[in-house]
Design an enzyme around this catalytic site. Structure first.
Site, short mmCIF file in Angstrom:
data_model
loop_
_atom_site.label_atom_id
_atom_site.label_comp_id
_atom_site.label_asym_id
_atom_site.label_seq_id
_atom_site.Cartn_x
_atom_site.Cartn_y
_atom_site.Cartn_z
N GLY A 435 58.56 -6.90 44.87
CA GLY A 435 59.42 -7.86 45.65
C GLY A 435 59.17 -9.31 45.22
N GLY A 438 55.23 -9.81 45.61
CA GLY A 438 54.08 -8.80 44.76
C GLY A 438 54.63 -7.57 44.83
N ASP A 550 64.92 -13.44 57.22
CA ASP A 550 65.25 -13.14 55.93
C ASP A 550 65.66 -11.60 56.07
OD1 ASP A 550 65.36 -13.00 52.98
OD2 ASP A 550 63.32 -12.58 53.05
N1 LIG Z 1 56.45 0.27 54.14
C1 LIG Z 1 57.31 0.96 52.96
N2 LIG Z 1 57.44 1.97 52.74
C2 LIG Z 1 58.13 2.50 51.56
N3 LIG Z 1 58.53 1.59 50.86
C3 LIG Z 1 58.50 0.13 50.91
C4 LIG Z 1 57.75 -0.16 51.98
N4 LIG Z 1 57.81 -1.36 51.97
C5 LIG Z 1 58.30 -2.08 50.85
N5 LIG Z 1 58.67 -0.89 50.15
C6 LIG Z 1 59.64 -0.85 49.02
O1 LIG Z 1 58.88 -1.53 48.03
C7 LIG Z 1 60.08 -2.43 47.26
C8 LIG Z 1 59.36 -3.76 47.31
O2 LIG Z 1 59.34 -4.26 48.67
P1 LIG Z 1 59.16 -5.88 48.96
O3 LIG Z 1 59.38 -5.81 50.57
O4 LIG Z 1 57.85 -6.27 48.51
O5 LIG Z 1 60.44 -6.43 48.32
P2 LIG Z 1 61.90 -6.69 48.71
O6 LIG Z 1 62.12 -6.45 50.21
O7 LIG Z 1 62.47 -5.50 47.92
O8 LIG Z 1 62.42 -7.93 48.24
P3 LIG Z 1 61.76 -9.30 48.92
O9 LIG Z 1 60.64 -9.72 48.54
O10 LIG Z 1 62.96 -10.29 48.26
O11 LIG Z 1 62.15 -9.34 50.32
C9 LIG Z 1 61.43 -2.44 48.01
O12 LIG Z 1 61.98 -1.17 46.96
C10 LIG Z 1 61.08 -1.47 49.14
O13 LIG Z 1 61.96 -0.28 49.42
#
Ligand SMILES: Nc1ncnc2c1ncn2[C@@H]1O[C@H](COP(=O)(O)OP(=O)(O)OP(=O)(O)O)[C@@H](O)[C@H]1O
Length: 671
Positions: A435, A438, A550
């Site tokens: 994301g 990181g 967000d």
């Molecule tokens: N607790 C979790 N369990 C399973 N997958 C997760 C979890 N948290 C995040 N992910 C997956 O990891 C990926 C990156 O998540 P992250 O929250 O870092 O970024 P994002 O939400 O995609 O974007 P942003 O940083 O803009 O909010 C996403 O595809 C999300 O589905």
């Protein structure tokens, strides 16, 4: 205090009289109950809950930290023994681990850092008296032997200096006997004669020394048997034999131990029910027992080398023998059962530490709070913190008046729940996604799959961002709701900022919508309700509402049962900081698409910004894709902020109530 503790041994042998001193004048421990009844109940609360008791009131805290409480629990067989192990870690520094002997499944936990001055020392003494752990002497590569002594108070979880040894020494042996510590032999500094024995009396916090030519310098091990200290010496001391000496504190004499006993004593020893057991590791790992009546060493059992990696050390608690090997891999068995078993011993065990530290010394004490307890139980569950978080101000006032503390309050010094980085094997991580902040990895923590969210060092290196981030996590850690992703802790890592949440294997709503396109009405409504429940919980948070800011399909994850959970509300704080430092928010990943106009305009905002994003997500679930899909997300947000542009709503796609919900959300100006 120490005098009082000596006296209370007698007083409390038979019952609760030793607590009489608590009765006078002060408010009752439990209103409506005489103190001795309250104590009768409180002392029976298992050790793992003591940190909670600690936080109820000042008086409860004083009680739980008192020597009287410790003695009462011990005298009434309520104490739960913890084993402490002193190790050298990969970076060649001393560290201390603790194992709750009643809860082996919790494994070894690292305790609060040792005093920095002794981190690089070797050959230190490590002994326990009452609820205090003493770290004595030692030397370093370039440092001569020292006489320094540090004392760890397990009930207070603090290290302090204690009176120094009479002479500097290292690689000596130490035993606790009759409430005193004996530091014996070893090597000294150039100016000191270590052929002596130092005796520490905690009542006077002083050491006295006696010199005796029978005290050997090359000591291997020691054990207390029949009220005497037996000391095993190395091969080279006298001719080529193993030999041992015995100290009788009743007359202060040192004598040689009979050769038949000394020659079979080939390893670490423990005494169980007055019988000496030795772990012989010279060929395989065998537990031997000294049979006094026939004056012979008898093999009791042997341990599979698959279970243990030598060199091993021993600790006995009651009839249980704990054998610790390399990396603190630990095998536990009952010595009486072991005696009846033929061949390889099968037993319960505690897996070794991932870091594979080499243990060099350990001991056990009767338990009082340690760093692990505070780390595991305190932060999210302090009564005052909880009362504050739920807005029960009347209860807060009562708890505050009684001296309750709030370690997770926004002004707290210890705002987050730390997980020791050795508990999570980042080497076996699997990348789930990335994301704006990181990468996210799938890792295992305590046997469970969890998500480890790493924060880029370019973001986390900013101190303000980091502090705000930890503050948000402190808030998150208190939240519990089926539609909120459960926060588990922050990895205590020297140079990374990583936090752990529950792992949701079905991925995000973004993935679902990408895969399935438009959802059927029932599913869309069920999903909308899940998100709404989670968001409502955040918005109802007391004393202040938590605003996500967000909310996007990427920040809504699905568990195996198909339930949606909201995540990443803490990170919006970082986004603010990033904005303040000229960074973009999460434009690259599409947050602009769901951004409320007032957020885009950088105005003050309230709960309605989340309602706006929620309405757009609902719109997307019915529509089968984001509104205004082809448009640049930032331009779209701009148009919504400054031209009041809103996505169109086709009458046949939405059930009537959803249409209202959508309009309400999109045009909601007030909270
Ligand atoms: N607790 C979790 N369990 C399973 N997958 C997760 C979890 N948290 C995040 N992910 C997956 O990891 C990926 C990156 O998540 P992250 O929250 O870092 O970024 P994002 O939400 O995609 O974007 P942003 O940083 O803009 O909010 C996403 O595809 C999300 O589905």
């Amino acid at each position: 205090m120490e005098n009082a503790s000596g006296k209370s041994v007698e007083q409390t042998e038979s019952g609760l009289e030793g607590f009489g001193q608590f009765d006078s004048e002060q408010a009752a421990l439990i209103p409506g109950l005489p103190d001795h009844i309250a104590l009768f109940c409180l002392a029976r609360v298992p050790r793992k809950y003591h940190p909670f008791l600690n936080c109820v009131s000042k008086r409860w805290r004083e009680l739980v930290c008192s020597d009287e409480w410790h003695l009462y629990r011990r005298n009434n067989c309520l104490a739960e023994t913890w084993i402490y192990a002193l190790c050298i870690d990969k970076s060649d520094q001393l560290c201390c681990y603790v194992l709750d002997s009643n809860q082996l499944q919790r494994g070894w936990k690292r305790i609060q850092d040792l005093p920095s001055r002794c981190l690089k020392r070797k050959g230190v003494g490590f002994e326990v008296l009452g609820k205090k752990l003493y770290l004595c002497g030692g030397c370093g590569w370039i440092e001569e032997a020292t006489d320094e002594v540090y004392c760890y108070d397990a009930s207070m979880n603090t290290w302090n200096t204690a009176s120094p040894l009479s002479i500097a020494r290292c690689y000596f042996t130490y035993e606790a006997l009759d409430g005193k510590i004996y530091a014996i032999g070893g090597l000294g500094s150039k100016s000191s004669n270590p052929q002596s024995c130092d005796t520490y009396d905690p009542l006077t916090d002083s050491w006295s020394s006696s010199i005796d030519p029978n005290i050997p310098p090359d000591i291997e091990d020691s054990v207390v048997l029949d009220g005497k200290i037996y000391v095993r010496c190395g091969f080279s001391a006298v001719s080529s034999h193993v030999y041992a000496v015995v100290y009788d504190p009743s007359n202060g004499t040192w004598q040689h131990v009979d050769a038949d006993m000394a020659c079979g004593w080939r390893g670490p020893a423990v005494v169980i029910n007055g019988v000496l057991y030795v772990l012989d590791q010279t060929s395989g790992i065998r537990l031997m027992k000294w049979q006094e009546d026939i004056r012979e060493w008898v093999a009791v059992t042997r341990l599979s080398p698959l279970l243990m990696r030598p060199p091993c050390r021993l600790v006995a608690i009651g009839k249980k023998v704990f054998v610790m090997g390399k990396g603190l891999g630990t095998v536990v068995f009952d010595v009486e059962n072991a005696a009846n078993m033929d061949g390889v011993l099968v037993s319960s065990s505690v897996p070794r530490l991932i870091s594979d530290d080499d243990e060099i010394s350990w001991d056990y004490i009767f338990p009082f709070p340690t760093m692990e307890d505070h780390g595991l139980h305190s932060s999210s569950s302090k009564p005052l913190s909880d009362a504050r978080s739920f807005g029960h101000m009347d209860i807060c006032r009562i708890l505050e008046a009684l001296g309750g503390i709030d370690p997770v309050g926004l002004d707290s010094q210890a705002p987050y729940y730390e997980i020791d980085h050795t508990e999570v094997n980042m080497a076996d991580r699997i990348l789930i996604g990335e994301g704006a902040y990181g990468e996210v990895y799938l890792v295992r923590w305590r046997g469970t799959e969890v998500a480890a969210k790493t924060i880029r060092s370019s973001i986390a290196s900013n101190q303000t961002v980091k502090e705000n981030f930890l503050k948000e996590l402190a808030l998150w850690q208190k939240l519990r709701h089926p539609n909120i992703v459960q926060f588990l802790g922050v990895l205590k890592h020297p140079d990374r900022l990583i936090f752990i949440t529950e792992y949701l294997r079905n991925g995000s709503l973004y993935d679902i919508l990408k895969r399935k396109g438009r959802l059927d009405t029932l599913t869309a409504v069920a999903y909308a309700l899940d998100i709404a429940r989670g968001m409502n919980y955040l918005h109802q948070h007391k004393p202040r509402a938590i605003i996500h800011r967000d909310l996007t399909p990427r920040n809504v994850l699905q568990d195996e049962a198909g339930r949606l959970k909201v995540t990443d509300f803490g990170l919006s704080k970082i986004a603010q900081e990033k904005d303040a430092h000229g960074y973009r928010m999460t434009g690259g990943t599409g947050s602009f698409r769901y951004m409320a106009p007032e957020v885009f305009r950088r105005e003050s905002y309230g709960k309605s910004v989340d309602v706006f994003s929620f309405a757009l997500i609902v719109h997307e679930m019915f529509q089968g894709g984001p509104s205004n899909k082809g448009e640049d997300p930032e331009k779209l947000a701009d148009k919504r902020a400054y031209e009041d542009s809103r996505p169109s709503v086709s009458s046949h796609v939405y059930p009537e109530p959803i249409k209202f919900l959508f309009f309400d959300g999109m045009f909601a100006m007030e909270d």
